[in-house]
Structures are given as structure tokens and as C-alpha cells.
Design an enzyme around this catalytic site. Structure first.
Site, PDB file in Angstrom:
ATOM      1  N   SER A   1      68.508 -86.029  79.194  1.00 53.09           N
ATOM      2  CA  SER A   1      69.660 -86.693  79.808  1.00 53.09           C
ATOM      3  C   SER A   1      70.927 -86.049  79.254  1.00 53.09           C
ATOM      4  O   SER A   1      70.892 -85.408  78.193  1.00 53.09           O
ATOM      5  CB  SER A   1      69.634 -88.174  79.417  1.00 53.09           C
TER       6      SER A   1
ATOM      7  N   TYR B   1      68.992 -95.505  73.026  1.00 56.06           N
ATOM      8  CA  TYR B   1      68.633 -94.588  74.123  1.00 56.06           C
ATOM      9  C   TYR B   1      69.091 -93.170  73.806  1.00 56.06           C
ATOM     10  O   TYR B   1      68.328 -92.208  73.956  1.00 56.06           O
ATOM     11  CB  TYR B   1      69.256 -95.100  75.425  1.00 56.06           C
TER      12      TYR B   1
HETATM   13  P1  NDP Z   1      62.990 -95.020  87.076  1.00 49.86           P
HETATM   14  O1  NDP Z   1      63.091 -96.311  86.348  1.00 49.86           O
HETATM   15  O2  NDP Z   1      63.110 -95.022  88.552  1.00 49.86           O
HETATM   16  O3  NDP Z   1      61.614 -94.297  86.689  1.00 49.86           O
HETATM   17  C1  NDP Z   1      61.049 -94.365  85.414  1.00 49.86           C
HETATM   18  C2  NDP Z   1      59.575 -93.998  85.525  1.00 49.86           C
HETATM   19  O4  NDP Z   1      58.985 -94.049  84.214  1.00 49.86           O
HETATM   20  C3  NDP Z   1      58.794 -94.961  86.406  1.00 49.86           C
HETATM   21  O5  NDP Z   1      57.909 -94.243  87.212  1.00 49.86           O
HETATM   22  C4  NDP Z   1      58.027 -95.810  85.401  1.00 49.86           C
HETATM   23  O6  NDP Z   1      56.783 -96.204  85.953  1.00 49.86           O
HETATM   24  C5  NDP Z   1      57.787 -94.795  84.297  1.00 49.86           C
HETATM   25  N1  NDP Z   1      57.462 -95.433  83.025  1.00 49.86           N
HETATM   26  C6  NDP Z   1      58.238 -96.258  82.273  1.00 49.86           C
HETATM   27  N2  NDP Z   1      57.551 -96.683  81.198  1.00 49.86           N
HETATM   28  C7  NDP Z   1      56.321 -96.116  81.284  1.00 49.86           C
HETATM   29  C8  NDP Z   1      55.165 -96.172  80.484  1.00 49.86           C
HETATM   30  N3  NDP Z   1      55.114 -96.902  79.358  1.00 49.86           N
HETATM   31  N4  NDP Z   1      54.071 -95.455  80.861  1.00 49.86           N
HETATM   32  C9  NDP Z   1      54.104 -94.719  81.990  1.00 49.86           C
HETATM   33  N5  NDP Z   1      55.168 -94.625  82.785  1.00 49.86           N
HETATM   34  C10 NDP Z   1      56.262 -95.320  82.439  1.00 49.86           C
HETATM   35  O7  NDP Z   1      64.079 -94.089  86.417  1.00 49.86           O
HETATM   36  P2  NDP Z   1      64.457 -92.539  86.560  1.00 49.86           P
HETATM   37  O8  NDP Z   1      63.711 -91.881  87.651  1.00 49.86           O
HETATM   38  O9  NDP Z   1      65.922 -92.490  86.558  1.00 49.86           O
HETATM   39  O10 NDP Z   1      63.970 -92.010  85.149  1.00 49.86           O
HETATM   40  C11 NDP Z   1      63.163 -90.851  84.968  1.00 49.86           C
HETATM   41  C12 NDP Z   1      63.634 -90.114  83.722  1.00 49.86           C
HETATM   42  O11 NDP Z   1      64.961 -89.634  83.940  1.00 49.86           O
HETATM   43  C13 NDP Z   1      63.701 -90.982  82.462  1.00 49.86           C
HETATM   44  O12 NDP Z   1      63.181 -90.252  81.366  1.00 49.86           O
HETATM   45  C14 NDP Z   1      65.191 -91.219  82.281  1.00 49.86           C
HETATM   46  O13 NDP Z   1      65.530 -91.448  80.953  1.00 49.86           O
HETATM   47  C15 NDP Z   1      65.757 -89.910  82.819  1.00 49.86           C
HETATM   48  N6  NDP Z   1      67.166 -89.958  83.213  1.00 49.86           N
HETATM   49  C16 NDP Z   1      67.600 -90.812  84.191  1.00 49.86           C
HETATM   50  C17 NDP Z   1      68.950 -90.892  84.497  1.00 49.86           C
HETATM   51  C18 NDP Z   1      69.494 -91.870  85.494  1.00 49.86           C
HETATM   52  O14 NDP Z   1      70.714 -92.062  85.534  1.00 49.86           O
HETATM   53  N7  NDP Z   1      68.673 -92.488  86.319  1.00 49.86           N
HETATM   54  C19 NDP Z   1      69.922 -90.013  83.854  1.00 49.86           C
HETATM   55  C20 NDP Z   1      69.356 -89.115  82.888  1.00 49.86           C
HETATM   56  C21 NDP Z   1      68.038 -89.099  82.589  1.00 49.86           C
HETATM   57  P3  NDP Z   1      56.061 -97.626  85.732  1.00 49.86           P
HETATM   58  O15 NDP Z   1      57.138 -98.658  85.514  1.00 49.86           O
HETATM   59  O16 NDP Z   1      55.280 -97.810  87.008  1.00 49.86           O
HETATM   60  O17 NDP Z   1      55.174 -97.414  84.550  1.00 49.86           O
END
Ligand code: NDP
Length: 241
Positions: free
Chosen positions: A133, A146
Site C-alpha cells: 500500500s 495497518y
Molecule cells: P477487500 O476487502 O475487497 O478484499 C480483501 C480480500 O482479502 C478479500 O478477498 C478477503 O476475503 C481476503 N481476506 C481477508 N482476510 C483473510 C483471511 N484471513 N484469509 C483469507 N483471505 C482473507 O479489499 P481490497 O481488495 O482493497 O484489498 C486487497 C489488498 O489491497 C489488501 O492487502 C489491502 O491492504 C490492499 N490495499 C487496498 C487499498 C484500498 O484502498 N482498497 C489500498 C492499498 C492497499 P474473505 O473475507 O472472503 O476471506
């Protein structure tokens, strides 16, 4: 099937889901991982093995990777994307929240690396893409834990890149700014959530889409194997910090 297997963690929404659709559209077999298996299966992508795996469960992750490699051949790519963002001030935040972020964003990411790294070294080929990020490069209010996890992802990624470079394995860090996904919805502090939404509105309501980030992931992955794009930092043009 001419294209190799790519593993995507956190493929049930947001960036991971967008990357799954994009890489499937160009013919990759996929292993899709997340806790919400119904969301993975609803994507209905061809040659995609969906497994309801909590990324913090190393045994379950290894079993899913082994099953996918038996079905589709060795993993050529890992998109280590699963993550949680539970914003809060340290004086008020429930420790369970920062423990969860460390477990998923850092230890879960290491679990993903662990699952593929030996095979990639053996084959002298492979690409690990870690989703960090902009909060892995600079600080933001109410982001202490975070930011800690994402600075860790940057550090792990760069050190891993150096370690794997002699083995011809690439390590790439993707560092997005604000992206419109479900990420913020899991934060429990309503005032912080409202402030974050207002910040996004200040950018003209035009933060990055999950597809914008998936395109960057695809671009980096599709370079020739001898070209390693070490890091892509991308954010909405109107995002200042
Ligand atoms: P979402 O919340 O849409 O997606 C997060 C994903 O992570 C989901 O598919 C969720 O699936 C999965 N996840 C969370 N916990 C677990 C777990 N314990 N085991 C397996 N899967 C898990 O958010 P984003 O798409 O935005 O996030 C994706 C990445 O991008 C993250 O690492 C985030 O930190 C990073 N990011 C996002 C930004 C933003 O502004 N959105 C900015 C910068 C970085 P499920 O709940 O089904 O397990």
C-alpha cells in the site's frame, strides 16, 4: 492449457477478484483463495480451483496449493493480496484488531511465500507479487497498526527480492493508494470511516478502481521473466499524500 497456474489470495472481492477475472481472461488456470468460498465460486471462472482457506492457516493453504499444482502444474505466480484494514487509534483500538491485521497482512503473506518459494527456486522461475500500500511507504492518521503491517510487507518484499534474485525468481511490490473496494467497511470506528469517505470525496470521488490495480499487477507479471518491475506505486491523480 498453455499458460501456467497463478495463485491469488483474497480473490473473493476487490483487487483480488479483479485480478482473478483479468488473468483468467488471458487464459491462466487459477487457485482462488479466501474465506468466503461462495464468492469465489460465484465468479464461475474456467480452470479455477476455489478453496475456502483462511490465509493464517498454513496447513490449509499448503494443502490447497498442492491440490492446485496436481491439477494444473506448478505455480508460476502468487498474488499475495489478502488483507484487512481495521483503522483505529492505539488508545482506543481493541488489540484483537491489530492482532488480526498482523496475522493476515504479515504472517498470512509469509505463509503464501512459504507455500511457493521452494518450488520456484527449484524451477528457477516464478513471480511473487505482494500487495502492499502507499501506507507501506508513508504514515496516515489512525493507521498505526495497518501502516506497521504494510511497512512490513515492503520490507519483506524487498529483502525477498534480493534473496530470490540469484534464482531467477521475481518479487514485485504493488503499492496502491485508495481503491474503491470493501476494505474500509471492516473498520469498526464510525468517525474514522466517515473521515476516510470524506477524504475520498475530496479527491473528486475518483479513487482507483480494483481494475486499475489489477491492470498494474497484470502488466508487471507479463514482463519477460528477466525483467523485474520491483515496485509499482499507483494512486488517483487527485490523491495528495
Ligand atoms: P477487500 O476487502 O475487497 O478484499 C480483501 C480480500 O482479502 C478479500 O478477498 C478477503 O476475503 C481476503 N481476506 C481477508 N482476510 C483473510 C483471511 N484471513 N484469509 C483469507 N483471505 C482473507 O479489499 P481490497 O481488495 O482493497 O484489498 C486487497 C489488498 O489491497 C489488501 O492487502 C489491502 O491492504 C490492499 N490495499 C487496498 C487499498 C484500498 O484502498 N482498497 C489500498 C492499498 C492497499 P474473505 O473475507 O472472503 O476471506
Amino acid at each position: 492449457m498453455t499458460k501456467p497456474l497463478i495463485i491469488i489470495t483474497g480473490a473473493s472481492s476487490g483487487i483480488g477478484e479483479a485480478a482473478a477475472r483479468m488473468l483468467s481472461a488471458v487464459g491462466h488456470p487459477l487457485l482462488l483463495l479466501a474465506r468466503r468460498i461462495d464468492r469465489l465460486e460465484a465468479l464461475a471462472l474456467p480452470n479455477a480451483l476455489c478453496r475456502g482457506v483462511d490465509i493464517t492457516d498454513r496447513g490449509a493453504l499448503l494443502a490447497a496449493v498442492s491440490e492446485a499444482e496436481t491439477q494444473f502444474g506448478p505455480a508460476d505466480g502468487l498474488i499475495n493480496n489478502a488483507g484487512v484494514m481495521l483503522l483505529g487509534e492505539m488508545s482506543k483500538q481493541d488489540p484483537a484488531q491489530w492482532e488480526q491485521m498482523l496475522d493476515v497482512n504479515v504472517k498470512g503473506l509469509l505463509n503464501g511465500i512459504h507455500a511457493v518459494v521452494s518450488g520456484m527456486i527449484e524451477r528457477k522461475r516464478g513471480t511473487i507479487i505482494n500487495v502492499s500500500s502507499v501506507a507501506g511507504r508513508k504514515t496516515f492518521p489512525s493507521h498505526v497498526a495497518y501502516v506497521g503491517t504494510k511497512f512490513a510487507v515492503h520490507g519483506i518484499s524487498e529483502n525477498l527480492r534480493e534473496e530470490l534474485s540469484p534464482h531467477d525468481v521475481r518479487v514485485i511490490t504493488i503499492a496502491p493508494g485508495a481503491v474503491e473496494t470493501e476494505l474500509l467497511s471492516h473498520t469498526t470506528d464510525d468517525a474514522i470511516k466517515t473521515g476516510y469517505q470524506a477524504w475520498k470525496q475530496d479527491m473528486g470521488g475518483t479513487v482507483l478502481s480494483a481494475d486499475d490495480v489489477a491492470s498494474a499487477i497484470r502488466y508487471a507479471y507479463e514482463q519477460p521473466q528477466n525483467v523485474c518491475i520491483r515496485e509499482i506505486v499507483l494512486a488517483a491523480t487527485r490523491q495528495q499524500p
